[in-house]
Design a protein around this motif. Structure first.
Motif, PDB file in Angstrom:
ATOM      1  N   ILE A 172      18.549 -11.691 -19.304  1.00 15.16           N
ATOM      2  CA  ILE A 172      19.013 -11.073 -18.880  1.00 15.16           C
ATOM      3  C   ILE A 172      18.454  -9.021 -18.251  1.00 15.16           C
ATOM      4  CG2 ILE A 172      20.162 -12.030 -20.332  1.00 15.16           C
ATOM      5  CD1 ILE A 172      21.140 -10.016 -22.271  1.00 15.16           C
ATOM      6  N   ASP A 173      19.848  -8.999 -18.005  1.00 12.65           N
ATOM      7  CA  ASP A 173      19.254  -8.007 -17.625  1.00 12.65           C
ATOM      8  C   ASP A 173      20.111  -6.841 -18.634  1.00 12.65           C
ATOM      9  OD1 ASP A 173      20.053  -4.813 -16.198  1.00 12.65           O
ATOM     10  OD2 ASP A 173      19.361  -5.767 -14.127  1.00 12.65           O
ATOM     11  N   ILE A 174      19.077  -6.146 -19.066  1.00 14.05           N
ATOM     12  CA  ILE A 174      19.387  -4.898 -20.745  1.00 14.05           C
ATOM     13  C   ILE A 174      20.672  -4.389 -19.796  1.00 14.05           C
ATOM     14  CG2 ILE A 174      18.351  -3.238 -22.543  1.00 14.05           C
ATOM     15  CD1 ILE A 174      18.017  -6.337 -22.870  1.00 14.05           C
ATOM     16  N   GLY A 175      19.900  -3.402 -18.640  1.00 10.83           N
ATOM     17  CA  GLY A 175      20.836  -2.237 -18.677  1.00 10.83           C
ATOM     18  C   GLY A 175      22.358  -3.014 -18.152  1.00 10.83           C
ATOM     19  N   ASN A 176      22.464  -3.954 -17.363  1.00 10.63           N
ATOM     20  CA  ASN A 176      23.292  -4.119 -17.107  1.00 10.63           C
ATOM     21  C   ASN A 176      24.475  -4.212 -18.128  1.00 10.63           C
ATOM     22  OD1 ASN A 176      22.255  -3.690 -14.695  1.00 10.63           O
ATOM     23  ND2 ASN A 176      23.261  -5.878 -13.889  1.00 10.63           N
ATOM     24  N   MET A 177      23.860  -5.638 -19.198  1.00 11.39           N
ATOM     25  CA  MET A 177      24.397  -5.672 -20.596  1.00 11.39           C
ATOM     26  C   MET A 177      24.337  -4.238 -21.931  1.00 11.39           C
ATOM     27  SD  MET A 177      22.545  -7.318 -24.213  1.00 11.39           S
ATOM     28  CE  MET A 177      21.767  -5.057 -24.600  1.00 11.39           C
ATOM     29  N   MET A 178      24.035  -3.114 -21.569  1.00 14.02           N
ATOM     30  CA  MET A 178      24.547  -1.752 -22.363  1.00 14.02           C
ATOM     31  C   MET A 178      25.140  -1.394 -21.787  1.00 14.02           C
ATOM     32  SD  MET A 178      23.037  -2.271 -25.053  1.00 14.02           S
ATOM     33  CE  MET A 178      24.158  -1.209 -25.568  1.00 14.02           C
ATOM     34  N   ASN A 179      25.451  -1.351 -20.130  1.00 12.20           N
ATOM     35  CA  ASN A 179      26.504  -0.757 -18.944  1.00 12.20           C
ATOM     36  C   ASN A 179      28.159  -1.885 -19.502  1.00 12.20           C
ATOM     37  OD1 ASN A 179      25.875   1.538 -17.664  1.00 12.20           O
ATOM     38  ND2 ASN A 179      24.955   0.007 -15.938  1.00 12.20           N
ATOM     39  N   GLU A 180      27.930  -2.574 -19.369  1.00 11.36           N
ATOM     40  CA  GLU A 180      29.344  -2.982 -19.913  1.00 11.36           C
ATOM     41  C   GLU A 180      29.175  -2.950 -21.198  1.00 11.36           C
ATOM     42  OE1 GLU A 180      32.237  -5.680 -19.127  1.00 11.36           O
ATOM     43  OE2 GLU A 180      30.805  -5.107 -17.439  1.00 11.36           O
TER      44      GLU A 180
END
Length: 370
Positions: A172-180
């Motif tokens: 997964i994309d960790i940056g996208n995960m935390m943004n969401e």
């Protein structure tokens, strides 16, 4: 620092729940509390500009343990305990996907692979000989064979001819995960304050006095989701473990796709945007890497570069783009610590390097202690 009437009224008056740490566990705790207590005032404190531990610094593996890691765990934990760990990691991954959605986190089910160096004949043989046993104990959970032997089709150097493949692993994309996660928290009227360090706290009747560097405030309940920074909270049951990582510049025609494990999980790498992200090496200096200080060391970075040159990308040119580190929380047991420390203080920590997998579940469990 003197706060204004408005600052006190909006942020620090009548606080029901204060969560320390805005990573995977902290934000899932906050969101779960909001589900349970729609009218509550929920405040999240984060000492960093961004989540400070490992939530935005890890490799983005949606995994629950390589075959060699599971076999290692079976040497120090009971079979039931290992099965519970794996089940909780798998359950946590499904909770994460359900809450955030696969598109938002860029979930890619490419599968996971474990490779073994030529000189690690014993480790390779042990995994092959015990693979059917592990598959058998995992079958009730996954309803299928988890691990299988496959020929190395990636052209790795100095490794055994066969890899061990796991189709249930993803990236997964960790940056996208935390943004969401942050977007959802803000949309649920959860207050998040960054660069705020809790220096101490004290219970006083039915509330907790929380002391920050410049002022203090009262909260009904205080919940710590600080993972690798929780040693003093847990009387040493949690120790910090630094993980060093590097990433290459984009590589033309990169053919490597998936998540990869090496040396019982002490090294791990993946593809991301035509780059190779590689981390690990803590086993080269356990004492030195038992630290809450961010940074890189020559011994580990040299080893990572050696693996890139001779194992992962043999006969290929590459350039290192960036290096960083994150802080995990580990202990003598891999079971997370989710506990009530006193009448109004709680913690959910010691994720054992599996924060992506188990963070959602631990956040929910922490919130449900209330």
């Amino acid at each position: 620092m003197e706060l204004s009437y408005w600052e006190l009224k909006n942020w620090f008056t009548n606080v029901d729940y204060t969560i320390v740490g805005s990573g995977i566990v902290g934000l899932h705790t906050a969101l779960r509390l909001r589900e349970r207590f729609p009218a509550a005032k929920i405040l999240v404190l984060e000492k960093g500009m961004l989540p400070q531990g490992a939530s935005t610094k890890n490799a983005g593996f949606a995994c629950f343990g390589s075959l060699s890691e599971i076999l290692e765990d079976l040497k120090t934990h009971s079979e039931d305990d290992v099965m519970t760990l794996i089940e909780n990691r798998w359950k946590g991954l499904q909770m994460l996907r359900k809450r955030l959605g696969d598109v938002a986190i860029d979930f890619k089910p490419h599968g996971g692979y474990e490779l073994f160096l030529k000189e690690d004949e014993f480790g390779f043989s042990e995994c092959i000989s015990r693979m059917s046993f592990v598959n058998e104990i995992l079958k009730p959970l996954f309803k299928a064979e988890v691990f299988a032997k496959e020929t190395d089709r990636f052209g790795f150097g100095n490794v055994q001819d066969y890899l061990i493949f796991n189709p249930f692993e993803a990236q997964i994309d960790i940056g996208n995960m935390m943004n969401e996660l942050l977007k959802q928290a803000v949309s649920e009227n959860i207050l998040i304050l960054n660069q705020q360090t809790v220096t101490s706290y004290a219970e006083a009747g039915n509330h907790v006095e929380v002391v920050l560097s410049d002022f203090s405030f009262k909260t009904q309940k205080l919940l710590f989701a600080t993972n690798g920074f929780a040693e003093s909270l847990t009387n040493g049951a949690v120790k910090p473990a630094r993980a060093q990582v590097l990433i290459t510049e984009p590589i033309h025609n990169l053919d490597i796709k998936g998540t990869f494990h090496l040396d019982r999980g002490y090294y791990y790498f993946r593809n991301i945007n035509n780059r190779i992200l590689l981390g690990g090496g803590r086993n080269l200096d356990f004492e030195g890497e038992t630290t809450t200080k961010f940074g890189e060391t020559k011994i580990i970075q040299n080893k990572l570069e050696d693996l890139l040159k001779n194992v992962i990308l043999p006969n290929q040119d590459f350039q290192i783009s960036h290096r960083w580190s994150g802080i995990m929380g580990i202990g003598n047991s891999k079971k997370p610590v989710v506990s009530q420390l006193s009448e109004n203080v709680f913690c959910g920590v010691r994720l054992g390097g599996m924060g992506v997998a188990i963070g959602s579940l631990i956040g929910n469990e922490l919130a449900d202690l209330i």
